[in-house]
Write a protein that holds these residues in place. Structure first.
Motif, PDB file in Angstrom:
ATOM      1  N   ALA A 138       0.835  -1.203   0.000  1.00  9.16           N
ATOM      2  CA  ALA A 138       0.000   0.000   0.000  1.00  9.16           C
ATOM      3  C   ALA A 138       0.871   1.255   0.000  1.00  9.16           C
ATOM      4  CB  ALA A 138      -0.934  -0.004   1.210  1.00  9.16           C
ATOM      5  N   LEU A 139       1.978   1.222   0.733  1.00  5.95           N
ATOM      6  CA  LEU A 139       2.877   2.373   0.780  1.00  5.95           C
ATOM      7  C   LEU A 139       3.518   2.624  -0.575  1.00  5.95           C
ATOM      8  CD1 LEU A 139       4.190   4.585   2.495  1.00  5.95           C
ATOM      9  CD2 LEU A 139       5.966   2.916   3.115  1.00  5.95           C
ATOM     10  N   VAL A 140       3.953   1.564  -1.248  1.00  9.93           N
ATOM     11  CA  VAL A 140       4.550   1.710  -2.577  1.00  9.93           C
ATOM     12  C   VAL A 140       3.549   2.362  -3.526  1.00  9.93           C
ATOM     13  CG1 VAL A 140       5.358   0.446  -4.614  1.00  9.93           C
ATOM     14  CG2 VAL A 140       6.251  -0.125  -2.363  1.00  9.93           C
ATOM     15  N   GLU A 141       2.332   1.877  -3.509  1.00 14.07           N
ATOM     16  CA  GLU A 141       1.306   2.421  -4.397  1.00 14.07           C
ATOM     17  C   GLU A 141       1.022   3.889  -4.083  1.00 14.07           C
ATOM     18  OE1 GLU A 141      -3.376   1.651  -5.387  1.00 14.07           O
ATOM     19  OE2 GLU A 141      -2.158  -0.076  -4.833  1.00 14.07           O
ATOM     20  N   ALA A 142       0.876   4.201  -2.810  1.00 15.89           N
ATOM     21  CA  ALA A 142       0.578   5.580  -2.414  1.00 15.89           C
ATOM     22  C   ALA A 142       1.742   6.517  -2.726  1.00 15.89           C
ATOM     23  CB  ALA A 142       0.243   5.632  -0.921  1.00 15.89           C
ATOM     24  N   LEU A 143       2.950   6.091  -2.430  1.00 16.81           N
ATOM     25  CA  LEU A 143       4.101   6.953  -2.694  1.00 16.81           C
ATOM     26  C   LEU A 143       4.356   7.121  -4.182  1.00 16.81           C
ATOM     27  CD1 LEU A 143       6.564   5.905   0.144  1.00 16.81           C
ATOM     28  CD2 LEU A 143       5.261   8.040  -0.058  1.00 16.81           C
ATOM     29  N   ALA A 144       4.106   6.087  -4.967  1.00 21.23           N
ATOM     30  CA  ALA A 144       4.262   6.222  -6.419  1.00 21.23           C
ATOM     31  C   ALA A 144       3.313   7.295  -6.948  1.00 21.23           C
ATOM     32  CB  ALA A 144       4.013   4.882  -7.104  1.00 21.23           C
ATOM     33  N   ALA A 145       2.081   7.266  -6.495  1.00 21.26           N
ATOM     34  CA  ALA A 145       1.110   8.272  -6.925  1.00 21.26           C
ATOM     35  C   ALA A 145       1.510   9.653  -6.428  1.00 21.26           C
ATOM     36  CB  ALA A 145      -0.284   7.906  -6.413  1.00 21.26           C
ATOM     37  N   PHE A 146       1.965   9.739  -5.190  1.00 24.23           N
ATOM     38  CA  PHE A 146       2.382  11.019  -4.609  1.00 24.23           C
ATOM     39  C   PHE A 146       3.577  11.590  -5.375  1.00 24.23           C
ATOM     40  CE2 PHE A 146       4.802  13.504  -1.473  1.00 24.23           C
ATOM     41  CZ  PHE A 146       3.831  14.394  -1.052  1.00 24.23           C
ATOM     42  N   ASN A 147       4.576  10.749  -5.631  1.00 26.60           N
ATOM     43  CA  ASN A 147       5.769  11.199  -6.358  1.00 26.60           C
ATOM     44  C   ASN A 147       5.415  11.638  -7.771  1.00 26.60           C
ATOM     45  OD1 ASN A 147       7.380  10.691  -4.141  1.00 26.60           O
ATOM     46  ND2 ASN A 147       7.904   8.646  -4.815  1.00 26.60           N
ATOM     47  N   GLU A 148       4.556  10.895  -8.425  1.00 25.29           N
ATOM     48  CA  GLU A 148       4.142  11.267  -9.776  1.00 25.29           C
ATOM     49  C   GLU A 148       3.413  12.613  -9.760  1.00 25.29           C
ATOM     50  OE1 GLU A 148       1.277   9.702 -13.370  1.00 25.29           O
ATOM     51  OE2 GLU A 148       2.152   8.217 -12.029  1.00 25.29           O
ATOM     52  N   ALA A 149       2.519  12.803  -8.796  1.00 31.11           N
ATOM     53  CA  ALA A 149       1.787  14.063  -8.693  1.00 31.11           C
ATOM     54  C   ALA A 149       2.734  15.231  -8.437  1.00 31.11           C
ATOM     55  CB  ALA A 149       0.735  13.975  -7.584  1.00 31.11           C
TER      56      ALA A 149
END
Length: 179
Positions: A138-149
């Motif tokens: 879940a952290l990988v998914e959330a951070l990937a989205a955050f970093n992309e944003a």
């Protein structure tokens, strides 16, 4: 700020997420500061960021470096001058344009980036190991989205990692030298 319902009936979690990210940011800044402790007399956190950019991109023009760091060219020049004085970076003529110079890391600069990054990776690994596999995913998914944003590229894969990232990420960077 309390959560509130929006017209669609879902909870407004922007404030909760913002608080959570700020808390994580404090943790990551602390990890970053500790990882720089061995070189703090020579390198500030902003200067280390410049070293990381040079490490990832290779020889780079000053104006490009300033843009990547989102600082004025004069600020980037002062940072470069300090890194050169510390023996961590140097200037070389651009082989494709004699009027330009390229900035690059010295061997000591590369070693500094590797050492600090290894300390930071070890500290983050200790924290991540305390999470369950489901929390990690879940952290990988959330951070990937955050970093992309936020427009932040993915950290490079370690040399000893075999194969692509399980989520298909790549570490492709623009060409060295910034034509």
């Amino acid at each position: 700020m309390p959560e509130r319902e929006d017209p669609a009936g879902t909870m407004d979690d922007v404030e909760l997420v913002t608080r959570s990210v700020l808390t994580a940011s404090r943790l990551l800044v602390a990890v970053s500061a500790r990882s720089l402790a061995a070189v703090e007399e020579r390198v500030t956190l902003p200067q280390f960021r410049m070293l990381v950019v040079l490490s990832e991109r290779g020889a780079t023009k000053l104006v490009t470096l300033a843009e990547l760091l989102r600082v004025a060219p004069s600020t980037a020049m002062r940072m470069v001058d300090r890194l050169i004085a510390a023996g961590l970076a140097d200037r070389q003529p651009n082989p494709t344009s004699r009027r330009e110079t390229l900035l690059q890391l010295t061997e000591e600069g590369s070693r500094t980036v590797a050492d600090v990054t290894a300390r930071r990776r070890a500290a983050i690994t200790e924290i991540v190991q305390r999470l369950s596999p489901a929390q990690r995913s879940a952290l990988v998914e959330a951070l990937a989205a955050f970093n992309e944003a936020g427009g932040e590229p993915l950290a490079p894969v370690r040399d000893d990692t075999v194969g692509p990232h399980p989520l298909g990420w790549t570490t492709d960077l623009p060409a060295v030298g910034d034509a």
